[in-house]
Design a protein around this motif. Structure first.
Motif, PDB file in Angstrom:
ATOM      1  N   GLY A  70      -7.694   3.355  -5.913  1.00  0.00           N
ATOM      2  CA  GLY A  70      -6.630   2.381  -6.146  1.00  0.00           C
ATOM      3  C   GLY A  70      -5.902   2.016  -4.863  1.00  0.00           C
ATOM      4  O   GLY A  70      -5.614   0.843  -4.608  1.00  0.00           O
ATOM      5  N   PHE A  71      -5.622   3.005  -4.015  1.00  0.00           N
ATOM      6  CA  PHE A  71      -4.966   2.722  -2.736  1.00  0.00           C
ATOM      7  C   PHE A  71      -5.891   1.957  -1.791  1.00  0.00           C
ATOM      8  O   PHE A  71      -5.432   1.081  -1.056  1.00  0.00           O
ATOM      9  CB  PHE A  71      -4.438   4.001  -2.086  1.00  0.00           C
ATOM     10  CG  PHE A  71      -3.120   4.431  -2.654  1.00  0.00           C
ATOM     11  CD1 PHE A  71      -1.951   3.761  -2.326  1.00  0.00           C
ATOM     12  CD2 PHE A  71      -3.044   5.498  -3.524  1.00  0.00           C
ATOM     13  CE1 PHE A  71      -0.723   4.137  -2.854  1.00  0.00           C
ATOM     14  CE2 PHE A  71      -1.832   5.896  -4.064  1.00  0.00           C
ATOM     15  CZ  PHE A  71      -0.663   5.211  -3.730  1.00  0.00           C
ATOM     16  N   PHE A  72      -7.180   2.272  -1.792  1.00  0.00           N
ATOM     17  CA  PHE A  72      -8.126   1.490  -0.990  1.00  0.00           C
ATOM     18  C   PHE A  72      -8.126   0.029  -1.440  1.00  0.00           C
ATOM     19  O   PHE A  72      -8.147  -0.888  -0.616  1.00  0.00           O
ATOM     20  CB  PHE A  72      -9.550   2.052  -1.097  1.00  0.00           C
ATOM     21  CG  PHE A  72      -9.752   3.362  -0.378  1.00  0.00           C
ATOM     22  CD1 PHE A  72      -9.329   3.548   0.923  1.00  0.00           C
ATOM     23  CD2 PHE A  72     -10.386   4.414  -1.018  1.00  0.00           C
ATOM     24  CE1 PHE A  72      -9.518   4.750   1.581  1.00  0.00           C
ATOM     25  CE2 PHE A  72     -10.584   5.625  -0.376  1.00  0.00           C
ATOM     26  CZ  PHE A  72     -10.147   5.788   0.933  1.00  0.00           C
ATOM     27  N   LEU A  73      -8.102  -0.194  -2.738  1.00  0.00           N
ATOM     28  CA  LEU A  73      -8.099  -1.563  -3.271  1.00  0.00           C
ATOM     29  C   LEU A  73      -6.795  -2.282  -2.952  1.00  0.00           C
ATOM     30  O   LEU A  73      -6.818  -3.487  -2.638  1.00  0.00           O
ATOM     31  CB  LEU A  73      -8.359  -1.547  -4.782  1.00  0.00           C
ATOM     32  CG  LEU A  73      -9.751  -1.067  -5.196  1.00  0.00           C
ATOM     33  CD1 LEU A  73      -9.845  -0.930  -6.719  1.00  0.00           C
ATOM     34  CD2 LEU A  73     -10.833  -1.991  -4.660  1.00  0.00           C
ATOM     35  N   LEU A  74      -5.682  -1.579  -3.018  1.00  0.00           N
ATOM     36  CA  LEU A  74      -4.405  -2.186  -2.610  1.00  0.00           C
ATOM     37  C   LEU A  74      -4.456  -2.640  -1.161  1.00  0.00           C
ATOM     38  O   LEU A  74      -3.967  -3.713  -0.808  1.00  0.00           O
ATOM     39  CB  LEU A  74      -3.259  -1.191  -2.798  1.00  0.00           C
ATOM     40  CG  LEU A  74      -2.651  -1.070  -4.167  1.00  0.00           C
ATOM     41  CD1 LEU A  74      -1.638   0.075  -4.205  1.00  0.00           C
ATOM     42  CD2 LEU A  74      -1.973  -2.374  -4.568  1.00  0.00           C
ATOM     43  N   TRP A  75      -5.014  -1.806  -0.315  1.00  0.00           N
ATOM     44  CA  TRP A  75      -5.142  -2.149   1.111  1.00  0.00           C
ATOM     45  C   TRP A  75      -6.050  -3.362   1.292  1.00  0.00           C
ATOM     46  O   TRP A  75      -5.718  -4.279   2.031  1.00  0.00           O
ATOM     47  CB  TRP A  75      -5.684  -0.938   1.867  1.00  0.00           C
ATOM     48  CG  TRP A  75      -6.184  -1.263   3.243  1.00  0.00           C
ATOM     49  CD1 TRP A  75      -5.421  -1.584   4.327  1.00  0.00           C
ATOM     50  CD2 TRP A  75      -7.544  -1.315   3.668  1.00  0.00           C
ATOM     51  NE1 TRP A  75      -6.231  -1.832   5.413  1.00  0.00           N
ATOM     52  CE2 TRP A  75      -7.551  -1.668   5.029  1.00  0.00           C
ATOM     53  CE3 TRP A  75      -8.760  -1.090   3.034  1.00  0.00           C
ATOM     54  CZ2 TRP A  75      -8.712  -1.797   5.762  1.00  0.00           C
ATOM     55  CZ3 TRP A  75      -9.913  -1.214   3.771  1.00  0.00           C
ATOM     56  CH2 TRP A  75      -9.890  -1.565   5.111  1.00  0.00           C
ATOM     57  N   LYS A  76      -7.162  -3.378   0.610  1.00  0.00           N
ATOM     58  CA  LYS A  76      -8.148  -4.445   0.798  1.00  0.00           C
ATOM     59  C   LYS A  76      -7.690  -5.783   0.234  1.00  0.00           C
ATOM     60  O   LYS A  76      -7.923  -6.822   0.849  1.00  0.00           O
ATOM     61  CB  LYS A  76      -9.478  -4.037   0.158  1.00  0.00           C
ATOM     62  CG  LYS A  76     -10.587  -5.064   0.348  1.00  0.00           C
ATOM     63  CD  LYS A  76     -11.924  -4.508  -0.028  1.00  0.00           C
ATOM     64  CE  LYS A  76     -13.020  -5.526   0.026  1.00  0.00           C
ATOM     65  NZ  LYS A  76     -13.358  -6.010   1.329  1.00  0.00           N
ATOM     66  N   TYR A  77      -7.034  -5.775  -0.908  1.00  0.00           N
ATOM     67  CA  TYR A  77      -6.748  -7.030  -1.608  1.00  0.00           C
ATOM     68  C   TYR A  77      -5.281  -7.454  -1.573  1.00  0.00           C
ATOM     69  O   TYR A  77      -4.932  -8.470  -2.161  1.00  0.00           O
ATOM     70  CB  TYR A  77      -7.232  -6.947  -3.060  1.00  0.00           C
ATOM     71  CG  TYR A  77      -8.728  -6.835  -3.137  1.00  0.00           C
ATOM     72  CD1 TYR A  77      -9.539  -7.908  -2.773  1.00  0.00           C
ATOM     73  CD2 TYR A  77      -9.330  -5.649  -3.543  1.00  0.00           C
ATOM     74  CE1 TYR A  77     -10.925  -7.800  -2.817  1.00  0.00           C
ATOM     75  CE2 TYR A  77     -10.718  -5.541  -3.592  1.00  0.00           C
ATOM     76  CZ  TYR A  77     -11.497  -6.628  -3.233  1.00  0.00           C
ATOM     77  OH  TYR A  77     -12.876  -6.517  -3.271  1.00  0.00           O
ATOM     78  N   THR A  78      -4.438  -6.675  -0.915  1.00  0.00           N
ATOM     79  CA  THR A  78      -3.046  -7.076  -0.763  1.00  0.00           C
ATOM     80  C   THR A  78      -2.655  -6.859   0.699  1.00  0.00           C
ATOM     81  O   THR A  78      -3.475  -6.466   1.523  1.00  0.00           O
ATOM     82  CB  THR A  78      -2.098  -6.247  -1.676  1.00  0.00           C
ATOM     83  OG1 THR A  78      -2.005  -4.925  -1.171  1.00  0.00           O
ATOM     84  CG2 THR A  78      -2.580  -6.241  -3.119  1.00  0.00           C
ATOM     85  N   PHE A 107      -0.699  -4.531   1.633  1.00  0.00           N
ATOM     86  CA  PHE A 107      -0.222  -3.153   1.714  1.00  0.00           C
ATOM     87  C   PHE A 107      -1.103  -2.355   2.671  1.00  0.00           C
ATOM     88  O   PHE A 107      -2.035  -1.671   2.265  1.00  0.00           O
ATOM     89  CB  PHE A 107      -0.198  -2.530   0.312  1.00  0.00           C
ATOM     90  CG  PHE A 107       0.420  -1.159   0.265  1.00  0.00           C
ATOM     91  CD1 PHE A 107       1.738  -0.951   0.659  1.00  0.00           C
ATOM     92  CD2 PHE A 107      -0.311  -0.073  -0.181  1.00  0.00           C
ATOM     93  CE1 PHE A 107       2.313   0.310   0.616  1.00  0.00           C
ATOM     94  CE2 PHE A 107       0.244   1.202  -0.239  1.00  0.00           C
ATOM     95  CZ  PHE A 107       1.561   1.388   0.169  1.00  0.00           C
ATOM     96  N   TRP A 108      -0.785  -2.428   3.956  1.00  0.00           N
ATOM     97  CA  TRP A 108      -1.622  -1.790   4.977  1.00  0.00           C
ATOM     98  C   TRP A 108      -1.623  -0.261   4.845  1.00  0.00           C
ATOM     99  O   TRP A 108      -2.590   0.401   5.218  1.00  0.00           O
ATOM    100  CB  TRP A 108      -1.183  -2.199   6.395  1.00  0.00           C
ATOM    101  CG  TRP A 108       0.188  -1.720   6.772  1.00  0.00           C
ATOM    102  CD1 TRP A 108       1.356  -2.396   6.616  1.00  0.00           C
ATOM    103  CD2 TRP A 108       0.526  -0.452   7.342  1.00  0.00           C
ATOM    104  NE1 TRP A 108       2.416  -1.626   7.054  1.00  0.00           N
ATOM    105  CE2 TRP A 108       1.924  -0.434   7.506  1.00  0.00           C
ATOM    106  CE3 TRP A 108      -0.213   0.658   7.722  1.00  0.00           C
ATOM    107  CZ2 TRP A 108       2.599   0.656   8.045  1.00  0.00           C
ATOM    108  CZ3 TRP A 108       0.449   1.757   8.248  1.00  0.00           C
ATOM    109  CH2 TRP A 108       1.852   1.735   8.409  1.00  0.00           C
ATOM    110  N   ALA A 109      -0.549   0.328   4.300  1.00  0.00           N
ATOM    111  CA  ALA A 109      -0.480   1.785   4.171  1.00  0.00           C
ATOM    112  C   ALA A 109      -1.435   2.299   3.095  1.00  0.00           C
ATOM    113  O   ALA A 109      -1.674   3.503   3.001  1.00  0.00           O
ATOM    114  CB  ALA A 109       0.948   2.224   3.865  1.00  0.00           C
ATOM    115  N   GLY A 110      -2.004   1.415   2.301  1.00  0.00           N
ATOM    116  CA  GLY A 110      -2.959   1.837   1.282  1.00  0.00           C
ATOM    117  C   GLY A 110      -4.160   2.542   1.882  1.00  0.00           C
ATOM    118  O   GLY A 110      -4.707   3.475   1.271  1.00  0.00           O
TER     119      GLY A 110
END
Length: 150
Positions: A66-74, A76-79
């Motif tokens: 989920g955090f990888f996806l947040l980083w990739k698609y938003t 949110f660089w800290a993901g």
């Protein structure tokens, strides 16, 4: 450069926080309302290599993804460092708990340094209790110093 330092700090903080999460989950969830998934880890009542207890791995894998996806698609660089911190802790946990301690794969059998002995001793004390309520030493990578004494 500053961005990279924040990335490293977030990764390390996440990795460290996961030890607390492992302790909390183990003590209050695995030995609590989800004991039905964890009890086969204390008293093997099946012939399978897999345990119902392995489903806890899936939960943390989904959180990491989920955090990888947040980083990739938003934005949110800290993901990315959070996702990697959770993944790295999960890998460490797997190596120490499933491979080294429980020998699910027959490697690291001869590790006998002070850290290996202490972690093995602490886990052995945890597993001497077969029931839901009893128990001690719910952490994994950071265990009380008393287990490192001879």
């Amino acid at each position: 450069m500053m961005h990279f330092l924040f990335w490293i700090l977030i990764f390390l903080a996440t990795y460290s926080f996961m030890e607390f999460m492992a302790w909390f989950t183990h003590k209050y969830i695995m030995h609590g309302f989800l004991w039905s998934l964890h009890k086969d880890h204390h008293k093997k009542d099946h012939d399978s290599w897999f345990e119902r207890n392995d489903t806890f791995f899936v939960f943390y894998a989904v959180v990491s993804i989920g955090f990888f996806l947040l980083w990739k698609y938003t934005s949110f660089w800290a993901g990315l460092p959070i996702g990697l911190g959770i993944f790295a802790y999960g890998l460490s946990y797997f190596i120490v708990h499933d491979i080294f301690i429980h020998q699910r794969f027959k490697i690291f059998r001869n590790a006998n340094n002070w850290y290996a002995k202490g972690v093995r001793r602490a886990h052995k004390m945890h597993h001497k209790h077969l029931g839901k309520k009893e128990g001690e030493c719910f952490g994994m990578l950071f265990v009380p110093f008393k287990y490192f004494k001879k």
